[in-house]
Design a protein around this motif. Structure first.
Motif, PDB file in Angstrom:
ATOM      1  N   TRP A  42      74.520  44.524 -15.513  1.00 55.45           N
ATOM      2  CA  TRP A  42      73.937  43.818 -16.897  1.00 55.45           C
ATOM      3  C   TRP A  42      72.706  43.273 -16.520  1.00 55.45           C
ATOM      4  N   ARG A  43      73.576  41.934 -15.349  1.00 59.35           N
ATOM      5  CA  ARG A  43      72.087  40.699 -15.321  1.00 59.35           C
ATOM      6  C   ARG A  43      71.209  41.217 -14.070  1.00 59.35           C
ATOM      7  N   PHE A  44      71.518  42.565 -13.258  1.00 58.81           N
ATOM      8  CA  PHE A  44      70.379  42.665 -11.800  1.00 58.81           C
ATOM      9  C   PHE A  44      68.844  44.070 -12.440  1.00 58.81           C
ATOM     10  N   PRO A  45      69.449  44.724 -13.457  1.00 59.46           N
ATOM     11  CA  PRO A  45      68.577  45.751 -13.538  1.00 59.46           C
ATOM     12  C   PRO A  45      67.496  44.276 -14.758  1.00 59.46           C
ATOM     13  N   TYR A  46      68.442  43.353 -16.083  1.00 58.89           N
ATOM     14  CA  TYR A  46      67.755  42.816 -16.651  1.00 58.89           C
ATOM     15  C   TYR A  46      66.765  41.754 -15.164  1.00 58.89           C
ATOM     16  N   GLU A  47      66.779  40.671 -15.004  1.00 56.97           N
ATOM     17  CA  GLU A  47      66.286  40.479 -13.838  1.00 56.97           C
ATOM     18  C   GLU A  47      65.054  41.277 -13.186  1.00 56.97           C
ATOM     19  N   ALA A  48      65.742  42.279 -12.361  1.00 59.13           N
ATOM     20  CA  ALA A  48      64.450  43.592 -12.346  1.00 59.13           C
ATOM     21  C   ALA A  48      63.431  43.488 -12.976  1.00 59.13           C
ATOM     22  N   ALA A  49      63.524  43.682 -14.130  1.00 59.98           N
ATOM     23  CA  ALA A  49      62.659  43.762 -15.274  1.00 59.98           C
ATOM     24  C   ALA A  49      61.724  43.034 -15.892  1.00 59.98           C
ATOM     25  N   THR A  50      62.514  41.978 -15.710  1.00 56.66           N
ATOM     26  CA  THR A  50      61.842  40.239 -15.568  1.00 56.66           C
ATOM     27  C   THR A  50      60.976  39.783 -14.793  1.00 56.66           C
ATOM     28  N   ASN A  51      60.968  40.313 -13.189  1.00 57.82           N
ATOM     29  CA  ASN A  51      60.228  40.493 -12.841  1.00 57.82           C
ATOM     30  C   ASN A  51      59.603  41.342 -11.957  1.00 57.82           C
ATOM     31  N   GLY A  52      59.262  42.316 -12.052  1.00 65.23           N
ATOM     32  CA  GLY A  52      58.776  43.290 -11.990  1.00 65.23           C
ATOM     33  C   GLY A  52      58.781  43.971 -11.569  1.00 65.23           C
ATOM     34  N   GLY A  53      59.976  44.192 -11.481  1.00 71.44           N
ATOM     35  CA  GLY A  53      60.788  46.203 -11.563  1.00 71.44           C
ATOM     36  C   GLY A  53      61.134  46.068  -9.683  1.00 71.44           C
ATOM     37  N   ALA A  54      60.339  46.950  -9.125  1.00 72.27           N
ATOM     38  CA  ALA A  54      60.529  47.237  -8.054  1.00 72.27           C
ATOM     39  C   ALA A  54      60.392  46.176  -7.109  1.00 72.27           C
ATOM     40  N   ALA A  55      59.346  45.679  -7.488  1.00 73.02           N
ATOM     41  CA  ALA A  55      58.619  44.253  -6.166  1.00 73.02           C
ATOM     42  C   ALA A  55      60.132  43.243  -6.183  1.00 73.02           C
ATOM     43  N   PHE A  56      60.397  43.373  -7.442  1.00 66.56           N
ATOM     44  CA  PHE A  56      62.326  42.343  -7.664  1.00 66.56           C
ATOM     45  C   PHE A  56      63.262  42.785  -6.625  1.00 66.56           C
ATOM     46  N   LEU A  57      63.519  44.190  -6.623  1.00 67.34           N
ATOM     47  CA  LEU A  57      64.267  45.001  -5.575  1.00 67.34           C
ATOM     48  C   LEU A  57      63.972  45.434  -4.377  1.00 67.34           C
ATOM     49  N   LEU A  58      62.464  45.104  -4.050  1.00 72.43           N
ATOM     50  CA  LEU A  58      61.922  44.615  -2.560  1.00 72.43           C
ATOM     51  C   LEU A  58      62.494  42.769  -1.592  1.00 72.43           C
ATOM     52  N   ALA A  59      61.849  42.184  -3.173  1.00 67.49           N
ATOM     53  CA  ALA A  59      62.397  40.775  -2.315  1.00 67.49           C
ATOM     54  C   ALA A  59      63.948  40.659  -2.270  1.00 67.49           C
TER      55      ALA A  59
END
Ligand code: PHE
Length: 451
Positions: A42-59
């Motif tokens: 729940w939290r990870f995809p949501y955080e990714a969505a509010t922080n630029g998607g794949a950019a968040f994944l990389l960070a």
């Protein structure tokens, strides 16, 4: 040991009866079970969505390696060295440090009180899936069930299962349960990801999730870094004494580095797997992830099931996975204070777990009855309590335990340079990263704008 005549009975209990994991893999599964939870799905995809998607994944990936792994090892060394609950483990550094351990135990208790409310929502959605009860108007349905007396009742049911498993003990309760749950989570999520891939329009979801926008990355480092580090702490269950307590049930001098590495890798992969389910589903529905918000898995996704072939079945599998993932985390939360009382008082584990479960329920009732209270509980835990807890861990390991922590990490590890390099890394890099996260999240919690 027939030491009853020389030692008082509580001391004998300490020496002879403290529980252990039945196997090394059991310890790893329990720790993965704690790590994999609502945070990943729940939290990870949501955080990714509010922080630029794949950019968040990389960070996030970078933060896992640079902060997550060394930090989990820090908690492991404290726990395995002490062979005690979190309060007494910190207490080895002196009386004042006991307070740090107590803070961790309180944090775990605090989190389980509202985590079980979310667990209750999931339980309800699981029960409602076969009939598609939430199909008609997903948003209205979520609003009507998320807050109120029903929410409290479902939270109680979720807590009851949690208490039941913890009451059974380390080997026959937590270890047995997570040995079944964790493989089931991975297999079922793999199936869901494959299924999501077959949906028309899902392709845009992969692009959003997997192709980083480096421009976004460069422009948003200040918000991205704390978000990524904060997510790592939450998802790896760091800062609330869980990894300390779980490692205290490990006796053998096997390599903690290998165990920690395995746990971190599996947890990260499950987070990505969740993204591979959630984003294709959202895009196939034409929902922009940013709009979906925190209710995504209960509203947008529930809505997606409606139009799917065999949507009811999909719903059952989806909420079942989330339920067991949430349960394997909530048992770890309840175990922290339980371990303290079981270690220190002559009370049976079922009694302790039951009493703590009841207390957690009562503490959580206001969060089930009021959305703003719920949000306060969640942000206070993740932005104040957890980073504070992990900050204390790094200070403790870096400067109080120091050598001892290094020796503990060296057990079963062949590369002799590793423990020393790790200790200095914790003292400087992890310390600074956690301190920075703490400052940024406490100020954001207090509503202060730093930048
Ligand atoms: N790691 C768990 C998850 O991802 C949540 C959790 C956080 C559990 C902190 C314990 C402590 O859902």
């Amino acid at each position: 040991m027939a030491g009853g005549d020389i030692l008082p009975s509580w001391a004998v209990k300490r020496v002879t009866e403290r529980e252990q994991w039945g196997s090394r893999i059991g310890f790893i599964m329990a720790a993965v079970g704690s790590a994999v939870g609502l945070g990943n799905i729940w939290r990870f995809p949501y955080e990714a969505a509010t922080n630029g998607g794949a950019a968040f994944l990389l960070a996030n990936f970078v933060a896992v390696l640079l902060i997550g792994l060394p930090a989990i090892l820090a908690e492991f060394t404290i726990g395995r060295r002490a062979q005690r609950n979190v309060v007494d483990a910190f207490g080895r550094g002196g009386r004042a440090w006991k307070a740090a351990g107590a803070l961790a135990a309180v944090t775990a208790f605090w989190i389980v009180s509202y985590y079980s409310v979310v667990g209750g929502w999931v339980l309800r959605y699981l029960i409602e899936s076969p009939t598609g009860a939430y199909f008609g108007e997903p948003a209205a349905h979520f609003e009507s069930v998320a807050v109120g007396l029903d929410a409290a009742l479902y939270a109680a049911a979720f807590l009851l299962i949690t208490v039941g498993i913890v009451a059974m003990g380390i080997e026959r309760g937590i270890e047995l349960a997570t040995k079944i749950m964790v493989p089931a989570i991975v297999v079922l999520m793999g199936g869901l990801a494959v299924f999501a891939a077959t949906l028309p329009g899902s392709g845009a979801g992969y692009e959003y999730f997997l192709a980083p926008d480096f421009g976004y990355l460069a422009d948003n480092l200040v918000t991205l870094i704390p978000a990524a580090v904060g997510e790592v702490l939450f998802t790896l269950s760091l800062g609330s004494g869980i990894m300390i307590t779980y490692a205290s049930y490990v006796e053998d001098a096997e390599s903690l580095v290998a165990d920690g590495g395995a746990i971190v890798v599996v947890n990260t992969l499950v987070g990505y797997l969740a993204g591979l389910i959630v984003f294709p589903l959202l895009f196939a529905q034409g929902v922009e992830p940013g709009e979906a918000g925190a209710g995504a898995i209960f509203v947008s996704i529930a809505n997606a099931f409606q139009s799917l072939p065999a949507g009811e079945l999909f719903g059952v599998v989806f909420y079942f996975v989330i339920l067991i993932a949430a349960l394997s985390s909530s048992i770890s939360l309840l175990e922290i204070p339980t371990a303290y009382f079981v270690d220190n008082f002559d009370a049976g584990r079922p009694v302790v777990a039951g009493a703590l479960g009841t207390g957690a329920f009562l503490l959580g009732v206001p969060t089930a009855l009021d959305q703003a209270t719920f949000e306060f509980f969640d942000s206070f835990a993740s932005e104040v309590m957890l980073p504070t807890g992990l900050f204390l861990v790094t200070v403790f390991v870096g400067w109080v335990y120091g050598r001892e922590a290094m020796d503990e990490l060296g057990e079963g590890v062949r590369e002799q340079f590793l423990p020393r390099a790790w200790l200095w890394y914790v003292r400087i890099v992890v310390f600074l990263a956690v301190a920075m996260t703490l400052v940024l999240s406490v100020t954001s919690f207090a509503g202060i704008e730093l930048f």
